[in-house]
Enzyme design. Structure first.
Site, PDB file in Angstrom:
ATOM      1  N   ARG A  37       8.272  -9.237 -12.009  1.00  0.00           N
ATOM      2  CA  ARG A  37       7.989  -7.865 -12.465  1.00  0.00           C
ATOM      3  C   ARG A  37       8.618  -7.572 -13.824  1.00  0.00           C
ATOM      4  O   ARG A  37       8.039  -6.847 -14.622  1.00  0.00           O
ATOM      5  CB  ARG A  37       8.469  -6.859 -11.432  1.00  0.00           C
ATOM      6  CG  ARG A  37       7.575  -6.867 -10.222  1.00  0.00           C
ATOM      7  CD  ARG A  37       7.940  -5.777  -9.272  1.00  0.00           C
ATOM      8  NE  ARG A  37       6.905  -5.649  -8.262  1.00  0.00           N
ATOM      9  CZ  ARG A  37       7.135  -5.300  -7.003  1.00  0.00           C
ATOM     10  NH1 ARG A  37       8.350  -5.043  -6.605  1.00  0.00           N
ATOM     11  NH2 ARG A  37       6.128  -5.203  -6.152  1.00  0.00           N
ATOM     12  N   LYS A 199      -4.785  -5.063   9.624  1.00  0.00           N
ATOM     13  CA  LYS A 199      -5.250  -3.801  10.201  1.00  0.00           C
ATOM     14  C   LYS A 199      -6.492  -3.234   9.547  1.00  0.00           C
ATOM     15  O   LYS A 199      -6.545  -3.093   8.323  1.00  0.00           O
ATOM     16  CB  LYS A 199      -4.137  -2.765  10.066  1.00  0.00           C
ATOM     17  CG  LYS A 199      -2.964  -3.025  10.955  1.00  0.00           C
ATOM     18  CD  LYS A 199      -2.088  -1.807  10.942  1.00  0.00           C
ATOM     19  CE  LYS A 199      -0.756  -2.049  11.596  1.00  0.00           C
ATOM     20  NZ  LYS A 199       0.239  -1.164  11.010  1.00  0.00           N
ATOM     21  N   GLY A 354       0.240  -8.563  -1.546  1.00  0.00           N
ATOM     22  CA  GLY A 354       1.254  -9.614  -1.587  1.00  0.00           C
ATOM     23  C   GLY A 354       0.802 -10.922  -0.962  1.00  0.00           C
ATOM     24  O   GLY A 354       1.068 -12.000  -1.496  1.00  0.00           O
ATOM     25  N   GLY A 377       0.050  -1.547  -3.132  1.00  0.00           N
ATOM     26  CA  GLY A 377      -0.276  -0.209  -2.604  1.00  0.00           C
ATOM     27  C   GLY A 377      -1.150   0.565  -3.573  1.00  0.00           C
ATOM     28  O   GLY A 377      -2.142   1.190  -3.183  1.00  0.00           O
TER      29      GLY A 377
HETATM   30  P1  AMP Z   1      -2.047  -6.791   5.732  1.00  0.00           P
HETATM   31  O1  AMP Z   1      -0.646  -6.391   5.429  1.00  0.00           O
HETATM   32  O2  AMP Z   1      -2.831  -5.774   6.504  1.00  0.00           O
HETATM   33  O3  AMP Z   1      -2.789  -7.305   4.510  1.00  0.00           O
HETATM   34  O4  AMP Z   1      -1.942  -8.007   6.741  1.00  0.00           O
HETATM   35  C1  AMP Z   1      -1.361  -9.226   6.414  1.00  0.00           C
HETATM   36  C2  AMP Z   1      -0.993  -9.922   7.672  1.00  0.00           C
HETATM   37  O5  AMP Z   1      -2.144 -10.079   8.485  1.00  0.00           O
HETATM   38  C3  AMP Z   1      -0.446 -11.303   7.461  1.00  0.00           C
HETATM   39  O6  AMP Z   1       0.904 -11.325   7.803  1.00  0.00           O
HETATM   40  C4  AMP Z   1      -1.269 -12.172   8.414  1.00  0.00           C
HETATM   41  O7  AMP Z   1      -0.481 -13.060   9.169  1.00  0.00           O
HETATM   42  C5  AMP Z   1      -1.910 -11.160   9.332  1.00  0.00           C
HETATM   43  N1  AMP Z   1      -3.139 -11.641   9.940  1.00  0.00           N
HETATM   44  C6  AMP Z   1      -4.218 -12.116   9.308  1.00  0.00           C
HETATM   45  N2  AMP Z   1      -5.138 -12.546  10.185  1.00  0.00           N
HETATM   46  C7  AMP Z   1      -4.616 -12.342  11.415  1.00  0.00           C
HETATM   47  C8  AMP Z   1      -5.075 -12.593  12.743  1.00  0.00           C
HETATM   48  N3  AMP Z   1      -6.278 -13.130  12.953  1.00  0.00           N
HETATM   49  N4  AMP Z   1      -4.282 -12.242  13.759  1.00  0.00           N
HETATM   50  C9  AMP Z   1      -3.073 -11.682  13.549  1.00  0.00           C
HETATM   51  N5  AMP Z   1      -2.579 -11.425  12.319  1.00  0.00           N
HETATM   52  C10 AMP Z   1      -3.335 -11.748  11.271  1.00  0.00           C
END
Ligand code: AMP
Length: 397
Positions: A37, A199, A354, A377
């Protein structure tokens, strides 16, 4: 609409307040473990120093919750920065007050003052009027180069700008705006969005905002399972946001009605354990349901191929979020394949978040991406179609 840039303002002999993002990770001994950064701001700083600006740099670091916390002091950053710019950097032990004002007034051309962590004062995040005025008293001009906090209306990003006749974007902010605002509002087609991560709830508005703009939207990661559940398919023990199934159904109905192109995984890598300690296998998502006790942990080979071919045709690709639990080596294939696919196209590629950025680094293809967003974000807010307060206050030209 374009925003005023640091390149448009007279800098010589001026005290220039630059809101930077020096929110770097520090270890137990207060040493900086990743200075990306700081380095990303160097072009702006070098530009201003060459033109004789008197720089006053301000940032937050960590979440000190409005209290002075020596573990979150920016003083190690002052030392690190002075090594990088090969210039002394004076440190102000507080970001406002008579000492900081004296130090700011004492600056000569091409000198740098770094202020202590803005968030040691609760007034920063409260966008407090008096605090904003105090910050503004330090300088003649205002520049914001911290895209990562532009989605927050704080004193240093919003409140203080009204005390200046103009508010300009730094070179890094300008680059973010160029890629995010200009590319996404007028993308070269075909335009493909690739979204993954844990999510649906985090990205539902991104999906809704992007669907009418893109030629295809590809979904991977755990959020795909909420959509598959909404389609009535068996998802076994995969991560599903049960309370978001109805929203996913609405999105699917809108896709059908408007003939949007939303692609979901057609096969999956499934496993009984999340840590990769037991063998995993592939299931065809359409013919074989994911059995109970198994969860989807990555997109399967047919999906990889399908998404690769969509990306290969694209002239613009935006990517945010991993395709699977890529932190676990056996489940990383889909995510790393997408990093490679983006790196191979002749077009504009924009990556944020990230995890996706980490996947680029792991694949060694970061330099082949047109733009890696500095603020996860803030870039998601942008993709949601939201106006970012720290950008709204910059002077229009
Ligand atoms: P996000 O912060 O919403 O971008 O989510 C990132 C996280 O999603 C990472 O730590 C991944 O390990 C998790 N992730 C991705 N695919 C899956 C999955 N099929 N099941 C559980 N976690 C997941």
């Amino acid at each position: 609409m374009s925003k005023l840039s640091i390149r448009d303002i007279e800098l010589r002999g001026k005290r220039v307040f630059v809101r930077v993002d020096f929110n770097v990770p520090l270890n137990e001994n207060g040493e900086i473990t990743d200075d990306t950064r700081i380095r990303q701001t160097l072009p702006t700083l070098a530009y201003a120093l060459e033109r004789g600006a008197r720089l006053i740099l301000a940032s937050h670091l960590g979440r000190p919750k409005g209290k002075r916390n020596p573990k979150m002091s920016l003083s190690p950053v002052a030392i690190h920065l002075s090594n990088l710019v090969k210039h002394p950097v004076v440190f102000a032990a507080d970001c406002i007050g008579s000492d900081a004002e004296g130090q700011a007034l004492g600056l000569r051309d091409s000198e740098i003052l770094l202020l202590e962590n803005l968030r040691f004062h609760p007034e920063e995040e409260a966008n407090d009027e008096n605090f904003s005025r105090e910050l503004a008293r330090l300088a003649d001009c205002y520049v914001n180069d911290a895209f990562g906090t532009a989605h927050r209306a704080h004193s240093s990003t919003v409140g203080m700008t009204k005390y200046f006749t103009q508010a300009a974007a730094g070179l890094l902010m300008e680059k973010e705006l160029k890629y995010l605002a200009k590319t996404i509002s007028k993308p070269e087609k075909p335009f493909v969005a690739l979204l993954g991560g844990a999510k649906v709830s985090d990205k539902i508005e991104v999906i809704e905002n992007l669907l009418p703009l893109v030629d295809s939207l590809l979904i991977g990661g755990a959020m795909a399972y909420t959509f598959l559940r909404a389609k009535g398919l068996s998802t076994g023990s995969s991560l599903v946001e049960v309370d978001k199934v109805d929203i996913a159904k609405k999105v699917l109905a809108a896709v059908e009605k408007n003939r949007y192109r939303l692609l979901l995984p057609v096969d999956h890598l499934i496993s009984q354990k999340l840590d990769g300690s037991v063998p995993s296998r592939i299931v065809d998502g359409t013919s074989t349901p994911i059995p109970q006790g198994y969860m989807g942990v990555d997109i399967g080979p047919k999906t990889i191929e399908l998404y690769q071919s969509e990306i290969a045709k694209a002239k613009t690709v935006v990517w945010n979020g991993p395709m699977g639990i890529f932190e676990v080596e056996p489940f990383a294939k889909g995510t790393l394949a997408m990093a490679q696919a983006l790196a191979s196209i002749h077009g504009t590629t924009i990556v944020g978040g990230g995890d996706s950025v980490a996947a680029l680094a792991r694949s060694g293809v970061e330099s082949k991406i047109s733009h890696v967003c500095t603020g996860g974000g803030a870039s998601l807010e942008f993709l949601r179609g939201k106006k970012l307060p720290g950008i709204e206050v910059l002077t229009n030209i």
